[in-house]
Scaffold this motif. Structure first.
Motif, mmCIF file in Angstrom:
data_model
loop_
_atom_site.group_PDB
_atom_site.id
_atom_site.type_symbol
_atom_site.label_atom_id
_atom_site.label_comp_id
_atom_site.label_asym_id
_atom_site.label_seq_id
_atom_site.Cartn_x
_atom_site.Cartn_y
_atom_site.Cartn_z
ATOM 1 N N HIS A 114 -34.817 -25.619 -38.391
ATOM 2 C CA HIS A 114 -34.290 -25.955 -39.558
ATOM 3 C C HIS A 114 -35.464 -26.213 -40.444
ATOM 4 O O HIS A 114 -36.159 -27.192 -39.967
ATOM 5 N N ASN A 115 -35.550 -25.854 -41.671
ATOM 6 C CA ASN A 115 -36.785 -26.173 -42.592
ATOM 7 C C ASN A 115 -38.132 -25.423 -42.103
ATOM 8 O O ASN A 115 -39.114 -25.702 -42.640
ATOM 9 N N HIS A 116 -37.990 -24.635 -41.020
ATOM 10 C CA HIS A 116 -38.894 -23.900 -40.792
ATOM 11 C C HIS A 116 -40.279 -24.226 -40.352
ATOM 12 O O HIS A 116 -41.460 -23.766 -40.728
ATOM 13 N N ASP A 117 -40.165 -25.614 -40.020
ATOM 14 C CA ASP A 117 -41.472 -26.423 -39.581
ATOM 15 C C ASP A 117 -41.236 -27.192 -38.198
ATOM 16 O O ASP A 117 -40.233 -28.087 -38.011
ATOM 17 N N TRP A 118 -42.017 -26.684 -37.373
ATOM 18 C CA TRP A 118 -41.611 -27.230 -35.813
ATOM 19 C C TRP A 118 -42.147 -28.588 -35.681
ATOM 20 O O TRP A 118 -41.255 -29.450 -35.200
ATOM 21 N N LYS A 119 -43.004 -29.190 -36.272
ATOM 22 C CA LYS A 119 -43.403 -30.653 -36.421
ATOM 23 C C LYS A 119 -42.363 -31.353 -37.012
ATOM 24 O O LYS A 119 -42.007 -32.431 -36.403
ATOM 25 N N VAL A 120 -41.550 -30.973 -38.169
ATOM 26 C CA VAL A 120 -40.528 -31.586 -38.671
ATOM 27 C C VAL A 120 -39.354 -31.627 -37.627
ATOM 28 O O VAL A 120 -38.840 -32.796 -37.381
ATOM 29 N N HIS A 121 -39.051 -30.601 -37.157
ATOM 30 C CA HIS A 121 -37.961 -30.377 -36.086
ATOM 31 C C HIS A 121 -38.253 -31.399 -34.925
ATOM 32 O O HIS A 121 -37.132 -32.181 -34.486
ATOM 33 N N ARG A 122 -39.592 -31.422 -34.483
ATOM 34 C CA ARG A 122 -39.501 -32.064 -33.325
ATOM 35 C C ARG A 122 -39.413 -33.793 -33.559
ATOM 36 O O ARG A 122 -38.766 -34.735 -33.065
ATOM 37 N N TYR A 123 -40.068 -34.194 -34.567
ATOM 38 C CA TYR A 123 -40.367 -35.547 -35.279
ATOM 39 C C TYR A 123 -38.911 -36.211 -35.546
ATOM 40 O O TYR A 123 -38.647 -37.256 -35.419
ATOM 41 N N ILE A 124 -37.944 -35.501 -36.114
ATOM 42 C CA ILE A 124 -36.701 -36.134 -36.855
ATOM 43 C C ILE A 124 -35.629 -36.230 -35.580
ATOM 44 O O ILE A 124 -34.522 -36.548 -36.059
ATOM 45 N N GLN A 125 -36.109 -35.769 -34.341
ATOM 46 C CA GLN A 125 -35.224 -36.179 -33.239
ATOM 47 C C GLN A 125 -35.346 -37.816 -32.874
ATOM 48 O O GLN A 125 -34.512 -37.917 -32.453
ATOM 49 N N ARG A 126 -36.113 -38.179 -33.235
ATOM 50 C CA ARG A 126 -36.345 -39.870 -33.231
ATOM 51 C C ARG A 126 -35.254 -40.454 -33.872
ATOM 52 O O ARG A 126 -34.865 -40.233 -34.966
ATOM 53 N N ASP A 127 -34.919 -41.426 -33.300
ATOM 54 C CA ASP A 127 -33.848 -42.387 -33.895
ATOM 55 C C ASP A 127 -34.401 -43.384 -34.793
ATOM 56 O O ASP A 127 -33.805 -43.475 -36.030
ATOM 57 N N GLN A 128 -35.619 -43.639 -34.595
ATOM 58 C CA GLN A 128 -36.277 -44.381 -35.707
ATOM 59 C C GLN A 128 -37.658 -43.536 -36.134
ATOM 60 O O GLN A 128 -38.445 -43.056 -35.287
ATOM 61 N N LEU A 129 -38.109 -43.476 -37.259
ATOM 62 C CA LEU A 129 -39.402 -42.628 -37.727
ATOM 63 C C LEU A 129 -39.890 -43.249 -38.863
ATOM 64 O O LEU A 129 -39.379 -44.249 -39.731
ATOM 65 N N HIS A 130 -41.087 -43.066 -39.243
ATOM 66 C CA HIS A 130 -41.971 -43.616 -40.268
ATOM 67 C C HIS A 130 -41.682 -42.574 -41.491
ATOM 68 O O HIS A 130 -41.622 -41.494 -41.118
ATOM 69 N N TYR A 131 -41.518 -43.208 -42.748
ATOM 70 C CA TYR A 131 -41.294 -42.562 -44.013
ATOM 71 C C TYR A 131 -42.244 -42.926 -44.991
ATOM 72 O O TYR A 131 -42.678 -44.225 -45.221
ATOM 73 N N PHE A 132 -43.258 -42.091 -45.394
ATOM 74 C CA PHE A 132 -44.179 -42.325 -46.399
ATOM 75 C C PHE A 132 -43.864 -41.989 -47.673
ATOM 76 O O PHE A 132 -43.545 -40.640 -47.968
ATOM 77 N N ALA A 133 -43.435 -42.895 -48.470
ATOM 78 C CA ALA A 133 -43.168 -42.734 -49.924
ATOM 79 C C ALA A 133 -44.477 -43.007 -50.791
ATOM 80 O O ALA A 133 -44.864 -43.977 -50.818
ATOM 81 N N TYR A 134 -44.476 -42.024 -51.727
ATOM 82 C CA TYR A 134 -45.616 -42.177 -52.616
ATOM 83 C C TYR A 134 -45.159 -42.024 -53.992
ATOM 84 O O TYR A 134 -45.897 -42.136 -54.959
ATOM 85 N N GLY A 135 -43.893 -41.836 -54.397
ATOM 86 C CA GLY A 135 -43.214 -41.692 -55.786
ATOM 87 C C GLY A 135 -42.107 -42.571 -56.021
ATOM 88 O O GLY A 135 -42.444 -43.955 -55.517
ATOM 89 N N SER A 136 -41.146 -42.347 -56.685
ATOM 90 C CA SER A 136 -40.149 -43.414 -57.107
ATOM 91 C C SER A 136 -39.423 -44.051 -55.806
ATOM 92 O O SER A 136 -38.887 -45.045 -56.126
ATOM 93 N N CYS A 137 -39.584 -43.542 -54.661
ATOM 94 C CA CYS A 137 -38.932 -44.064 -53.473
ATOM 95 C C CYS A 137 -39.705 -45.375 -52.998
ATOM 96 O O CYS A 137 -39.306 -46.101 -52.160
ATOM 97 N N MET A 138 -40.751 -45.568 -53.674
ATOM 98 C CA MET A 138 -41.545 -46.950 -53.442
ATOM 99 C C MET A 138 -40.856 -47.947 -54.144
ATOM 100 O O MET A 138 -40.848 -49.286 -53.772
ATOM 101 N N ASP A 139 -40.069 -47.818 -55.403
ATOM 102 C CA ASP A 139 -39.390 -48.846 -56.003
ATOM 103 C C ASP A 139 -37.936 -49.046 -55.377
ATOM 104 O O ASP A 139 -36.887 -48.193 -55.364
#
Length: 293
Positions: A114-139
């Motif tokens: 899904h989304n054609h990206d192996w790193k994403v596929h592996r990382y989002i299997q985790r129950d908890q993950l880090h999210y880096f917000a740089y736009g309006s999601c900082m608010d």
């Protein structure tokens, strides 16, 4: 010579140590092809002119290429190699380059990535993950408005994304929205959250992943104490010429960043909105907050 990698050779994956002496030219590169999960720790890339697969581009030596050939089970003399190595065009934020790519020459195994990206596929299997917000999601105000602020209560603080710059390269009716794009020597600051799967689902919906506005990407972020870690973020798929964002969006970025981001970075944001983009109402907003020219 260049090689495009998309699976176990990527950063933070099992075989990345092979590339420890190689130079990474882009970690937001892509080629034409379809990616399948396979049945092991590495995916399978099949040729497909209608799809793209994301990965990383490296400048490597001829001796390292020989090591990679052995790893991938490829030989020019072999009649039926495990993977086949071919030269193809690789797209990067800085243009198109030629590189070697290892393709799977047989029938696909496993499921589509899904989304054609192996790193994403592996990382989002985790129950908890880090999210880096740089736009309006900082608010946090935006998160409260959407009724999801309870999903973003664990804030790790400021994160720094090196060799990227803040861009405004996707267009809406009222103006642009923020993006991250690779640029050597630049950096983007943002807020790092620790989130669960429900928050990730919200972010996918908010960022327009299914409608192909943004795509998820895994980036390497540095914290204030010098720790490096992976984080989920989002980048624009179809990057267009940059235009100014609307005031409400500029306000959300500024308001969200004030509590966590460095003074110098906030000044650079203010300069961009005031002088580069001349965002209407932004100067008046700063004056209301006590800002003096």
């Amino acid at each position: 010579m260049n090689v495009f990698v998309y699976g176990s050779l990527c950063k933070n994956q099992e075989n990345h140590h092979y590339l420890k002496e190689a130079t990474c030219l882009s970690e937001q590169a892509f080629v034409k092809g379809t990616l399948y999960t396979g049945h092991s720790y590495y995916p399978l890339l099949l040729k497909d002119e209608q799809k793209v697969t994301y990965g990383e581009l490296y400048d490597i030596s001829s001796s390292l290429l020989e090591e990679l050939d052995e790893l991938e089970g490829y030989s020019k003399e072999a009649e039926d190699p495990y993977f086949v190595r071919e030269t193809c065009e690789v797209s990067t934020p800085n243009g198109v380059k030629e590189a070697f790519v290892y393709y799977w020459p047989r029938q696909a195994h496993g499921e589509l990535v899904h989304n054609h990206d192996w790193k994403v596929h592996r990382y989002i299997q985790r129950d908890q993950l880090h999210y880096f917000a740089y736009g309006s999601c900082m608010d946090n105000s935006r998160l409260c408005d959407h009724g999801v602020d309870h999903l973003f209560t664990t804030i790790k603080g400021k994160g720094k994304l090196n060799d990227y710059r803040l861009a405004f390269s996707t267009h809406f009716e009222d103006g642009s929205r923020a993006d991250i794009t690779e640029k050597s020597g630049a950096y983007v600051e943002g807020v790092v959250y620790e989130v669960g799967k429900e928050a990730r689902e919200y972010l996918y919906q908010r960022e327009g992943v299914e409608t192909k506005v943004y795509r998820p990407t895994i980036v390497n972020v540095t914290s204030d104490d010098g720790n490096n870690f992976q984080a989920l973020s989002f980048t624009v798929i179809e990057k267009r010429a940059e235009i100014a964002p609307p005031f409400h969006y500029a306000e959300e970025i500024h308001r969200g960043g004030l509590k966590y981001l460095s003074e110098n970075y906030m000044k650079s944001i203010e300069h961009k909105f005031l002088e580069e983009w001349k965002v209407p109402e932004f100067r008046a907003y700063l004056h209301r907050k006590g800002w003096r020219e």
